[in-house]
Design a protein around this motif. Structure first.
Motif, PDB file in Angstrom:
ATOM      1  N   PRO A   1       0.834  -1.212   0.000  1.00 21.65           N
ATOM      2  CA  PRO A   1       0.000   0.000   0.000  1.00 21.65           C
ATOM      3  C   PRO A   1       0.864   1.256   0.000  1.00 21.65           C
ATOM      4  O   PRO A   1       2.047   1.215   0.366  1.00 21.65           O
ATOM      5  CB  PRO A   1      -0.786  -0.121   1.302  1.00 21.65           C
ATOM      6  N   PRO A   2       0.298   2.407  -0.395  1.00 24.16           N
ATOM      7  CA  PRO A   2       1.041   3.664  -0.315  1.00 24.16           C
ATOM      8  C   PRO A   2       1.479   3.948   1.121  1.00 24.16           C
ATOM      9  O   PRO A   2       0.781   3.609   2.085  1.00 24.16           O
ATOM     10  CB  PRO A   2       0.030   4.709  -0.802  1.00 24.16           C
ATOM     11  N   ARG A   3       2.628   4.554   1.233  1.00 23.07           N
ATOM     12  CA  ARG A   3       3.145   4.937   2.550  1.00 23.07           C
ATOM     13  C   ARG A   3       3.452   6.436   2.549  1.00 23.07           C
ATOM     14  O   ARG A   3       3.065   7.154   1.637  1.00 23.07           O
ATOM     15  CB  ARG A   3       4.372   4.089   2.873  1.00 23.07           C
ATOM     16  N   ARG A   4       4.131   6.888   3.558  1.00 25.30           N
ATOM     17  CA  ARG A   4       4.254   8.330   3.769  1.00 25.30           C
ATOM     18  C   ARG A   4       5.057   9.018   2.679  1.00 25.30           C
ATOM     19  O   ARG A   4       4.790  10.179   2.345  1.00 25.30           O
ATOM     20  CB  ARG A   4       4.893   8.593   5.132  1.00 25.30           C
ATOM     21  N   TYR A   5       6.036   8.338   2.109  1.00 26.86           N
ATOM     22  CA  TYR A   5       6.905   8.972   1.124  1.00 26.86           C
ATOM     23  C   TYR A   5       6.796   8.266  -0.225  1.00 26.86           C
ATOM     24  O   TYR A   5       6.825   7.029  -0.295  1.00 26.86           O
ATOM     25  CB  TYR A   5       8.358   8.968   1.607  1.00 26.86           C
ATOM     26  N   LEU A   6       6.664   9.062  -1.259  1.00 25.91           N
ATOM     27  CA  LEU A   6       6.611   8.547  -2.619  1.00 25.91           C
ATOM     28  C   LEU A   6       7.898   8.937  -3.338  1.00 25.91           C
ATOM     29  O   LEU A   6       8.349  10.075  -3.253  1.00 25.91           O
ATOM     30  CB  LEU A   6       5.406   9.121  -3.370  1.00 25.91           C
ATOM     31  N   TYR A   7       8.477   7.973  -4.033  1.00 25.83           N
ATOM     32  CA  TYR A   7       9.663   8.223  -4.846  1.00 25.83           C
ATOM     33  C   TYR A   7       9.294   8.090  -6.322  1.00 25.83           C
ATOM     34  O   TYR A   7       8.723   7.076  -6.735  1.00 25.83           O
ATOM     35  CB  TYR A   7      10.779   7.234  -4.501  1.00 25.83           C
ATOM     36  N   ASP A   8       9.633   9.113  -7.082  1.00 27.38           N
ATOM     37  CA  ASP A   8       9.409   9.122  -8.527  1.00 27.38           C
ATOM     38  C   ASP A   8      10.759   8.873  -9.196  1.00 27.38           C
ATOM     39  O   ASP A   8      11.575   9.790  -9.317  1.00 27.38           O
ATOM     40  CB  ASP A   8       8.831  10.483  -8.942  1.00 27.38           C
ATOM     41  N   PRO A   9      11.038   7.649  -9.642  1.00 24.14           N
ATOM     42  CA  PRO A   9      12.369   7.336 -10.184  1.00 24.14           C
ATOM     43  C   PRO A   9      12.697   8.140 -11.441  1.00 24.14           C
ATOM     44  O   PRO A   9      11.817   8.484 -12.235  1.00 24.14           O
ATOM     45  CB  PRO A   9      12.271   5.841 -10.500  1.00 24.14           C
ATOM     46  N   ASP A  10      13.980   8.416 -11.605  1.00 25.99           N
ATOM     47  CA  ASP A  10      14.462   9.077 -12.804  1.00 25.99           C
ATOM     48  C   ASP A  10      14.083   8.251 -14.028  1.00 25.99           C
ATOM     49  O   ASP A  10      14.086   7.013 -13.985  1.00 25.99           O
ATOM     50  CB  ASP A  10      15.981   9.223 -12.729  1.00 25.99           C
TER      51      ASP A  10
ATOM     52  N   ARG B   1      17.974  10.169   1.047  1.00 31.76           N
ATOM     53  CA  ARG B   1      18.569  10.950  -0.040  1.00 31.76           C
ATOM     54  C   ARG B   1      19.052  10.004  -1.135  1.00 31.76           C
ATOM     55  O   ARG B   1      19.805   9.051  -0.870  1.00 31.76           O
ATOM     56  CB  ARG B   1      19.728  11.779   0.487  1.00 31.76           C
ATOM     57  N   THR B   2      18.630  10.244  -2.354  1.00 28.89           N
ATOM     58  CA  THR B   2      19.050   9.413  -3.477  1.00 28.89           C
ATOM     59  C   THR B   2      19.105  10.258  -4.743  1.00 28.89           C
ATOM     60  O   THR B   2      18.248  11.130  -4.944  1.00 28.89           O
ATOM     61  CB  THR B   2      18.086   8.232  -3.693  1.00 28.89           C
ATOM     62  N   PRO B   3      20.095  10.036  -5.591  1.00 24.73           N
ATOM     63  CA  PRO B   3      20.132  10.757  -6.865  1.00 24.73           C
ATOM     64  C   PRO B   3      19.220  10.142  -7.915  1.00 24.73           C
ATOM     65  O   PRO B   3      19.065  10.698  -8.998  1.00 24.73           O
ATOM     66  CB  PRO B   3      21.603  10.636  -7.291  1.00 24.73           C
ATOM     67  N   TYR B   4      18.631   9.000  -7.589  1.00 23.28           N
ATOM     68  CA  TYR B   4      17.901   8.236  -8.595  1.00 23.28           C
ATOM     69  C   TYR B   4      16.398   8.494  -8.611  1.00 23.28           C
ATOM     70  O   TYR B   4      15.683   7.905  -9.417  1.00 23.28           O
ATOM     71  CB  TYR B   4      18.146   6.734  -8.382  1.00 23.28           C
ATOM     72  N   ALA B   5      15.900   9.365  -7.728  1.00 23.57           N
ATOM     73  CA  ALA B   5      14.457   9.603  -7.680  1.00 23.57           C
ATOM     74  C   ALA B   5      14.153  10.907  -6.948  1.00 23.57           C
ATOM     75  O   ALA B   5      14.914  11.342  -6.078  1.00 23.57           O
ATOM     76  CB  ALA B   5      13.751   8.445  -6.972  1.00 23.57           C
ATOM     77  N   ARG B   6      13.029  11.518  -7.312  1.00 22.00           N
ATOM     78  CA  ARG B   6      12.472  12.619  -6.532  1.00 22.00           C
ATOM     79  C   ARG B   6      11.657  12.031  -5.391  1.00 22.00           C
ATOM     80  O   ARG B   6      11.064  10.963  -5.519  1.00 22.00           O
ATOM     81  CB  ARG B   6      11.544  13.466  -7.385  1.00 22.00           C
ATOM     82  N   CYS B   7      11.607  12.757  -4.290  1.00 27.66           N
ATOM     83  CA  CYS B   7      10.852  12.285  -3.137  1.00 27.66           C
ATOM     84  C   CYS B   7       9.757  13.288  -2.784  1.00 27.66           C
ATOM     85  O   CYS B   7       9.988  14.501  -2.733  1.00 27.66           O
ATOM     86  CB  CYS B   7      11.785  12.096  -1.940  1.00 27.66           C
ATOM     87  N   LEU B   8       8.556  12.779  -2.555  1.00 26.33           N
ATOM     88  CA  LEU B   8       7.434  13.588  -2.104  1.00 26.33           C
ATOM     89  C   LEU B   8       6.916  13.034  -0.784  1.00 26.33           C
ATOM     90  O   LEU B   8       6.835  11.805  -0.612  1.00 26.33           O
ATOM     91  CB  LEU B   8       6.290  13.563  -3.117  1.00 26.33           C
ATOM     92  N   GLU B   9       6.574  13.920   0.132  1.00 29.33           N
ATOM     93  CA  GLU B   9       5.886  13.503   1.351  1.00 29.33           C
ATOM     94  C   GLU B   9       4.385  13.556   1.071  1.00 29.33           C
ATOM     95  O   GLU B   9       3.842  14.583   0.692  1.00 29.33           O
ATOM     96  CB  GLU B   9       6.233  14.416   2.516  1.00 29.33           C
ATOM     97  N   ILE B  10       3.716  12.421   1.260  1.00 31.99           N
ATOM     98  CA  ILE B  10       2.303  12.295   0.915  1.00 31.99           C
ATOM     99  C   ILE B  10       1.439  12.605   2.131  1.00 31.99           C
ATOM    100  O   ILE B  10       1.637  12.046   3.223  1.00 31.99           O
ATOM    101  CB  ILE B  10       1.990  10.880   0.392  1.00 31.99           C
ATOM    102  N   THR B  11       0.481  13.494   1.939  1.00 31.80           N
ATOM    103  CA  THR B  11      -0.433  13.863   3.026  1.00 31.80           C
ATOM    104  C   THR B  11      -1.807  13.222   2.865  1.00 31.80           C
ATOM    105  O   THR B  11      -2.514  13.016   3.854  1.00 31.80           O
ATOM    106  CB  THR B  11      -0.599  15.387   3.095  1.00 31.80           C
ATOM    107  N   ASP B  12      -2.193  12.928   1.627  1.00 34.04           N
ATOM    108  CA  ASP B  12      -3.532  12.380   1.372  1.00 34.04           C
ATOM    109  C   ASP B  12      -3.471  11.360   0.242  1.00 34.04           C
ATOM    110  O   ASP B  12      -2.760  11.571  -0.759  1.00 34.04           O
ATOM    111  CB  ASP B  12      -4.513  13.484   0.966  1.00 34.04           C
TER     112      ASP B  12
END
Length: 398
Positions: free
Chosen positions: A276-285, A320-331
């Motif tokens: 399931p979705p969790r608190r942080y989403l990573y959008d890979p490069d 911290r990773t160079p391979y993806a953007r990170c978003l903190e998910i609130t909803d």
């Protein structure tokens, strides 16, 4: 541009016209042309000089300060390798023992010049006479004419037994129209010739479009996808002795004058766990996604996929990773335009970035439909979770 115009640009008068055109680049083209002709430059020479000035200005992002002395065409510039990528490729070839290299389809010479700078003797072959002449002029301008020579001809006729390495960048645009060719079997030289090079020269590299179907990757080859500052720019097949891993994603991040390289490798066949979705989403490069290395990244981040077919990763901690953007998910909510509009209105969100994977919605249309008003910002992610259309609301993590 034709051979006569190129020759004219290389005369003292042409050099003066290029210098004057460089000072006029970036403004109104009609005003620039009029101003250049007013100094006594013939119209044809003025037009050629202004075109080169414009292309050189655009080329700075790829070639840096060296662009100021290069001769360019629009299609050639679009297909040319960025200097940071070409330099790394040349260094890898040199480290593998390549000392003589055939550059089949050398274009304007970006890769050949990088190899020459690395100390490799390069024999370039280019089918288009004007482009071949420009490549030779670029070698001379760079002071590398003794290490990089060009012949105009058919790349399939070059005797590869003369060299210990081959680099091939087949044409991926149609002659005349400049339209992109998406089917590698329509490349020039032909795909069968290109993939057969590795059987003739054990150290062969082939530059391909980043959308290459994995099914077309030759057995035993290393497939590398390259990204620069979040843009997927190219892919390459490292064949024979040059293959080190099945798949590689190489990312470059520009920080002022410095470029930092990060490499993620793996089989390209592993599968990430689903949850399931969790608190942080990573959008890979995009390079990581195209290299099929999302599973390897998931292992590094202790992350899972929300849907097995969509390359968004979810984790409990920001890493911290160079391979993806990170978003903190609130909803996390099932997609409903009415509900989403009401929620954003209540939070006074007036600016959103919209990311999407696995959604048929058009971000531009959604932005209009939301009728945003307010002084807050948010990130929206349109996706699927366990097969269901879902929208996630969050904010970027630095």
């Amino acid at each position: 541009m034709d051979l006569d115009q190129l020759a004219a640009l290389r005369t003292p008068e042409g050099s003066a016209a290029l210098t004057a055109a460089a000072d006029l680049a970036g403004g109104d083209p009609l005003v620039a042309a009029s101003a250049l002709r007013a100094t006594g430059v013939p119209p044809t020479l003025a037009a050629a000089a202004l075109t080169q000035a414009e292309l050189r200005h655009r080329a700075v992002g790829k070639f840096g300060s060296a662009a100021a002395g290069m001769f360019l065409t629009r299609p050639g510039l679009e297909q040319a390798t960025r200097r940071v990528v070409a330099d790394r490729r040349a260094a890898r070839l040199y480290a593998a023992g390549v000392r003589t290299l055939a550059d089949l389809g050398c274009g304007l010479g970006a890769d050949a010049l990088a190899a020459a700078r690395a100390g490799i003797r390069v024999y370039g072959v280019e089918a288009d006479p004007v482009t071949a002449a420009m490549a030779a002029a670029n070698a001379e301008a760079a002071g590398l004419a003794d290490l990089f020579t060009v012949e105009c001809g058919d790349a399939t006729g070059f005797d590869v037994s003369r060299v210990d390495g081959v680099f091939c960048d087949p044409a991926r645009r149609t002659t005349g129209t400049g339209r992109r060719i998406f089917d590698p079997r329509a490349y020039s030289p032909p795909w069968d010739f290109v993939t057969g090079l590795a059987e003739r020269v054990p150290r062969t590299v082939v530059k391909v479009a980043p959308g290459l179907d994995h099914a077309l990757i030759p057995a035993g080859a290393e497939a590398e996808w390259v990204g620069v500052d979040g843009d997927l720019v190219e892919a390459a097949l490292w064949c024979g002795e040059l293959a080190e891993v099945p798949r590689r994603a190489t990312l470059y991040r520009q920080r002022g004058a410095e470029a930092y390289r990060h490499e993620l490798t793996g089989s390209g066949a592993a599968e990430a766990p689903v949850g399931p979705p969790r608190r942080y989403l990573y959008d890979p490069d995009p390079a990581v996604v195209r290299a099929h290395l999302v599973a390897e990244l998931a292992t590094e981040l202790d992350a899972t996929l929300g849907d097995p077919s969509i390359a968004y990763l979810y984790a409990d901690q920001p890493i911290r990773t160079p391979y993806a953007r990170c978003l903190e998910i609130t909803d996390v909510l099932p997609f409903s335009l009415k509900r989403l509009r009401a929620l954003l209105r209540d939070r006074r969100v007036g600016r959103v970035e919209i990311l999407k994977r696995g959604s048929a919605l058009t971000p531009e249309q959604l932005r209009r439909d939301l009728r945003l008003a307010g002084d807050e910002a948010a990130s929206l992610v349109l996706t699927r979770v366990d097969g269901a259309p879902t929208v996630l609301i969050g904010r970027p993590v630095d």
